[in-house]
Design a protein around this motif. Sequence first.
Motif, short mmCIF file in Angstrom:
data_model
loop_
_atom_site.label_atom_id
_atom_site.label_comp_id
_atom_site.label_asym_id
_atom_site.label_seq_id
_atom_site.Cartn_x
_atom_site.Cartn_y
_atom_site.Cartn_z
N LEU A 191 0.84 -1.19 0.00
CA LEU A 191 0.00 0.00 0.00
C LEU A 191 0.88 1.25 0.00
CD1 LEU A 191 -2.70 -0.86 2.72
CD2 LEU A 191 -3.08 -0.72 0.26
N PRO A 192 0.52 2.28 -0.73
CA PRO A 192 1.20 3.58 -0.58
C PRO A 192 1.03 4.07 0.86
CG PRO A 192 -0.20 3.55 -2.53
CD PRO A 192 -0.52 2.31 -1.77
N HIS A 193 1.95 4.93 1.31
CA HIS A 193 1.92 5.36 2.70
C HIS A 193 0.61 6.06 3.06
CE1 HIS A 193 6.25 4.50 2.77
NE2 HIS A 193 6.13 4.55 4.09
N SER A 194 0.05 6.82 2.15
CA SER A 194 -1.20 7.51 2.44
C SER A 194 -2.33 6.52 2.71
CB SER A 194 -1.57 8.43 1.28
OG SER A 194 -1.57 7.72 0.05
N LEU A 195 -2.36 5.42 1.95
CA LEU A 195 -3.39 4.40 2.17
C LEU A 195 -3.11 3.61 3.44
CD1 LEU A 195 -4.05 5.06 -0.87
CD2 LEU A 195 -4.79 2.68 -1.05
N LYS A 196 -1.83 3.37 3.75
CA LYS A 196 -1.48 2.67 4.99
C LYS A 196 -2.04 3.40 6.20
CE LYS A 196 2.82 0.24 3.79
NZ LYS A 196 4.28 0.21 4.01
N ALA A 197 -1.87 4.72 6.21
CA ALA A 197 -2.34 5.51 7.35
C ALA A 197 -3.84 5.35 7.55
CB ALA A 197 -1.97 6.98 7.15
N CYS A 198 -4.59 5.46 6.47
CA CYS A 198 -6.04 5.33 6.56
C CYS A 198 -6.46 3.91 6.92
CB CYS A 198 -6.69 5.77 5.25
SG CYS A 198 -6.51 7.54 4.91
N PHE A 199 -5.74 2.93 6.40
CA PHE A 199 -6.05 1.54 6.72
C PHE A 199 -5.84 1.28 8.22
CE2 PHE A 199 -4.53 -2.88 7.22
CZ PHE A 199 -5.67 -3.55 6.81
N LEU A 200 -4.75 1.76 8.79
CA LEU A 200 -4.47 1.54 10.20
C LEU A 200 -5.53 2.18 11.09
CD1 LEU A 200 -0.58 1.96 10.39
CD2 LEU A 200 -1.90 -0.15 10.51
N TYR A 201 -6.10 3.30 10.64
CA TYR A 201 -7.11 3.98 11.47
C TYR A 201 -8.38 3.14 11.60
CZ TYR A 201 -9.39 7.97 13.66
OH TYR A 201 -10.03 8.80 14.56
N LEU A 202 -8.60 2.22 10.68
CA LEU A 202 -9.78 1.35 10.78
C LEU A 202 -9.69 0.45 12.01
CD1 LEU A 202 -10.20 0.30 7.03
CD2 LEU A 202 -11.26 2.22 8.24
N SER A 203 -8.51 0.33 12.60
CA SER A 203 -8.34 -0.52 13.78
C SER A 203 -9.09 0.01 14.99
CB SER A 203 -6.85 -0.63 14.12
OG SER A 203 -6.31 0.63 14.48
N VAL A 204 -9.49 1.29 15.00
CA VAL A 204 -10.19 1.84 16.16
C VAL A 204 -11.61 1.29 16.26
CG1 VAL A 204 -8.84 3.95 16.11
CG2 VAL A 204 -11.04 3.88 14.94
N PHE A 205 -12.16 0.78 15.16
CA PHE A 205 -13.52 0.24 15.19
C PHE A 205 -13.53 -1.16 15.77
CE2 PHE A 205 -13.67 3.56 11.99
CZ PHE A 205 -14.85 4.20 12.30
N SER A 206 -14.62 -1.49 16.41
CA SER A 206 -14.72 -2.82 17.02
C SER A 206 -14.88 -3.88 15.94
CB SER A 206 -15.91 -2.87 17.99
OG SER A 206 -17.11 -2.58 17.31
N GLU A 207 -14.60 -5.09 16.31
CA GLU A 207 -14.69 -6.22 15.38
C GLU A 207 -16.10 -6.32 14.81
OE1 GLU A 207 -14.53 -11.09 15.77
OE2 GLU A 207 -13.67 -9.84 17.34
N ASP A 208 -16.18 -6.50 13.50
CA ASP A 208 -17.45 -6.65 12.79
C ASP A 208 -18.31 -5.38 12.80
OD1 ASP A 208 -17.16 -9.38 11.96
OD2 ASP A 208 -17.50 -9.95 14.04
#
Length: 967
Positions: free
Chosen positions: A428-445
């Motif tokens: 992933l480009p770095h800009s997409l990596k940053a946004c992808f990692l932020y999805l971790s704040v949401f709970s599972e499912d």
Amino acid sequence: MACVAVNSLVRTIELEFLQPQPRPIVLQYGLIPGNENLLQCLHQKLGFLIELFDENRMDGIQAIKDLEAKLRDVAFQVEDKIEFQILHLYDAEEDLGIADLFGEKPQGETWYSFKLGCISEEAIRDIDAIHKELSKVKMEYERVKASHGRKTSTLAAASTRYDGVVMMGDSSQYASHSQPQDNIMVGKNNEFQIVKGMLIEHSSKQREIVSIKGMGGIGKTTLARRVYEDSSIASHFDKRAWVVALQYHNKLQMLTDLLKSIGCAVDSFTGEDQLAEQLYQNLMHQRYFVVIDDIWSVDAWNSVKASFPDNANGSRVLLTTRSAHVATSISSNNNFSHQKQLLDQTESWNLFCEKASKSGYAEFEAIGRPIVEKCKELALAIVVAAGLFSKLHTLDEWKNVAEALNSSATTTIDEECSRILLSSYNHLPHSLKACFLYLSVFSEDEEIQVKEIVKLWVAEGLLKAYVDMSFDAVARRYIQEFKDRNLILVKQQSICGRKVKAFGMHDLVHSFCVREAKKENLLHVVYENESNSPPKYFRWVSIQSEWFNRQTLYSSLKNCRSIFVFYRLHIFINSKFCSLLRVLYNHIHCDMVYLVHLRCLLSSLRVLTISDDPFCSWNLQTLSAYTIDKMSFLEFPQLQHLRCFNPLSDIPIFFHQNLKSISVLIPDQCTKELFTNIPYLKKVEILCCEDGWSDECINNLAYSHQLQSLHLRGHFGFPSVIPNINCLVCLKNLIRLRFTELTFEWKAINILSKLPKLEVLRLNSCECIGTEWELLEKENFEQLIYLEISLSYLKHWEASACHFPNLEHLVIKWCPQLAKIPTDFAEILDLKSIKLIDCRLSAVNSAKKIQEEQREFGNDNMVVIEEYTILVSLSPVFFLYCLFFISLPFFSKLDLVSPCPNNFFSMIHSSLTTALLMMMNKSKKKQGDLTYSSHTLKLQFNGYSILDAATLACKMQRFSLLMIRLG
């Protein structure tokens, strides 16, 4: 690794120092004039360096990892120093006020400017040093690569081993009833038939518990989704529901989601016992089909099973689980349990080709076959690997990635899936990596709403701005990238079917995302009864339980930027302990006075109170709550989105021209001054008050030249008249238009055909004067894609394909008098669906006739969806009276009418039901079984629903008000 830190720092520099309108206190203390060149230089060097890491991707080289980690730490430290210094400016203001009382002088203004200059100079030196080291590593890499050829890249890529095993899980990506069609299920049709047989073909009339078991990522949810969406299964059951069971079981959340799935309103303060009883009553005497996806324990099932009555009518509950023990313990017996099988080689290859879109090339097959073998026939691993290859365009790129994946000696499926995910993440480009990692704040499912995640990414500074592309457009491009790479799962499409409305993540992908975010010192997750102390440094906290040590958590929030709460508990946080916060999400009480850096507030509080103290959140971009108090005295120069579910009692005295969306306004607030001051407004919602609509309100909308979305709402139960709908044709950029609870003539709707860009038109609960809608020759809705009409007295509709040449989706709801859909709609080339809810059988038959003609023209994808079809034609008044009186017992439970003795309701209910049944028996033209259940308030004839008052309960109050007006 440095993507989040660098993107965030770059955006902070832009907002605080480089934008046209910095916060006044920064100007007051003269931070910019002496440091502008340094800040510009720092901003440019950061952007240039992160692009170098992207351009010279050398995954697996330890020296590169170390440099990225060093850049990350530098960026975090610099940003912390800058934001704390701005915070201290406000403290200095307070100190200045106190010092004046004693005739003392605090430190001079030049000291703060000097300190910012020192921070910037040190940061530039550190970045230059990292740049220099990166150049050395690149030169050495190229030298070794030239000496040893491709072996170097193979060995380097092979060294990207993922140390550790991701938690296993199976997704529940299909929580909604209507899912997109691009989720592919290859092969295993026999498994579909097996599960289908358990659900509708087995002779048992008892409530049976069916299970699909198998390891994480094997495709249990995809199989369950295919079964759930099958038309023969959908028509077999009266009610369907889909819910996701979390790994950390939450009974309250599961009951809430189940009730919402079957269309019931749920109050956020309702307890577990009341919810359980509400669910039981809604399913009683219904033949229901409920899917509980990804259940982890027997206890999770035991906590809710009492809410599923055994109606002895063939109801089914389908569970998916990774645990054989859970499946065996819960399933009715072995006849109702299915072991999900791995794909065979042919199925695996077909799935890979379908997702990678590279079939037909001999070179591709030679490279791809070994990759598919490494995936161990696991569906998720194949899909993610295919998503990675779909973004590679040259043969050399294919070979390099394939060599890296094939070089590993790992044997377990867990490890293979983890390595494939890591490889996809690394590309992933770095800009997409940053946004992808932020999805971790949401709970599972969690079902992630696109309109919310876009605002959150912007608030955290993770999106890179482009001259010719808005943040929203960039974010949607990123979401499409994640979808193409199979890192997210689309859960909802927009109503016109062209955009992603909501998405989720497979459990394995989510677990990987959480793991990476924690490794980067970004994330702390608060689980139930977790004993571990929070890490020393983190930027985002996700609270997923009400049981946690608040004091321990609060004391560690010094550097936190985002707080998310995924539990219905309302928590209070002292903002003094988390003064760097940018994002507050959900049930959080917090004094906003100290939140100097707040950028996004998405609140679920009933009332959001902003204190009378000076408001310091200068960079606030998004503000959303049910009710907002005290706004008129505030300035919001950076505000882009203002959302209030109740009408705003007052309006800020100053809006910056960047405001893009606002709701809910009342007509008196819609002044010419308001709309001319916000020329880039794209979305607005207006609610009519008791005084009705004013001519000025509609006229003044014409000053919103960039408006793209407009929602006009009347009072519930009392549709109001729009005085001059003609003025709306001035909105030449309008794309989406929605009327709710309004009154107008059908010919007024024809005027809207002059809107050149109108794509979506929704007429909800509107009283149209007259029962016939006829469009004249030149009244063509040229660009209309989606048309929805609900709760209308429309009887006859005269229109041709020329009037709606590009229509794709037609939705008709609760129009019991409409005889038929215009037959010429069969000639609309792009028509994809006609959905009819609570409409007459003749209207349904006309839609099916259109479908047959469409298929004759080669459009096999056009579908007709029908729900609760009415078989008997009743007069409007008698129809409404029947609905009202049959619903009286239901009303008495909801306190929607004055309380009366139960025997009174029973008498009225019984008498009118008997009369209605007699009329229907006289009216029916063919033999069939007519059934009625007083418990579910449902009438059926040959399997068709005639009336379902439980489903129509939300409309009953409006009908009762109509009856009062009819006298």
